[in-house]
Design a protein around this motif. Structure first.
Motif, short mmCIF file in Angstrom:
data_model
loop_
_atom_site.label_atom_id
_atom_site.label_comp_id
_atom_site.label_asym_id
_atom_site.label_seq_id
_atom_site.Cartn_x
_atom_site.Cartn_y
_atom_site.Cartn_z
N ARG A 216 0.84 -1.20 0.00
CA ARG A 216 0.00 0.00 0.00
C ARG A 216 0.87 1.25 0.00
O ARG A 216 0.58 2.21 -0.72
CB ARG A 216 -0.93 0.00 1.20
N SER A 217 1.92 1.25 0.80
CA SER A 217 2.77 2.44 0.86
C SER A 217 3.52 2.64 -0.46
O SER A 217 3.77 3.78 -0.85
CB SER A 217 3.74 2.35 2.03
N GLY B 30 1.28 4.47 -2.60
CA GLY B 30 0.87 5.75 -2.03
C GLY B 30 -0.43 5.73 -1.26
O GLY B 30 -1.02 6.78 -1.03
N TRP B 31 -0.89 4.57 -0.84
CA TRP B 31 -2.11 4.48 -0.05
C TRP B 31 -1.79 4.44 1.43
O TRP B 31 -0.78 3.90 1.85
CB TRP B 31 -2.89 3.21 -0.40
N ALA B 32 -2.72 4.98 2.23
CA ALA B 32 -2.60 4.90 3.68
C ALA B 32 -2.93 3.47 4.13
O ALA B 32 -3.51 2.69 3.37
CB ALA B 32 -3.56 5.89 4.34
N ASP B 33 -2.60 3.15 5.38
CA ASP B 33 -2.83 1.80 5.89
C ASP B 33 -4.29 1.37 5.84
O ASP B 33 -4.59 0.19 5.73
CB ASP B 33 -2.31 1.68 7.32
N ASP B 34 -5.21 2.31 5.94
CA ASP B 34 -6.63 1.94 5.96
C ASP B 34 -7.30 2.05 4.59
O ASP B 34 -8.50 1.95 4.48
CB ASP B 34 -7.38 2.80 6.98
N GLU B 35 -6.52 2.24 3.52
CA GLU B 35 -7.09 2.45 2.20
C GLU B 35 -7.09 1.22 1.30
O GLU B 35 -7.54 1.28 0.17
CB GLU B 35 -6.35 3.57 1.46
N GLY B 36 -6.58 0.12 1.75
CA GLY B 36 -6.55 -1.03 0.86
C GLY B 36 -6.28 -2.31 1.60
O GLY B 36 -6.00 -2.34 2.79
#
Length: 84
Positions: free
Chosen positions: A2-3, A6-12
């Motif tokens: 996820r990182s 570019g996603w936050a921990d709660d986005e995927g």
């Protein structure tokens, strides 16, 4: 991962698969569950007859996945492709 995208921990969410066959199986399993979550508790008998459409160039595992998941290989519709 996820990182990395570019996603936050709660986005995927997600998982790593060892190959294309199991990836295809998981994708069909998830699509079936998305549209018919009751399959988890009531089984395939509670669902309407399902069909899948796939390209004539798709991997053989698509039909195998249909068999494993109770959809049936006769319910896989193979779509012809043109030169594009």
């Amino acid at each position: 991962m996820r990182s990395i995208v570019g996603w936050a921990d709660d986005e995927g969410d997600g998982l790593f698969c060892p190959g294309g066959t199991i990836s295809n199986l998981y994708s069909i399993l998830l699509a079936r569950y998305h549209f018919y979550p009751e399959v988890k508790t009531r089984g395939m008998g509670a669902l309407p007859r399902l069909a899948m459409f796939t390209s004539e160039h798709s991997h053989y595992s698509i039909k195998k996945s249909a068999a494993v998941l109770g959809i049936g290989t006769e319910n896989v519709v193979v779509v012809k492709c043109d030169e594009r």
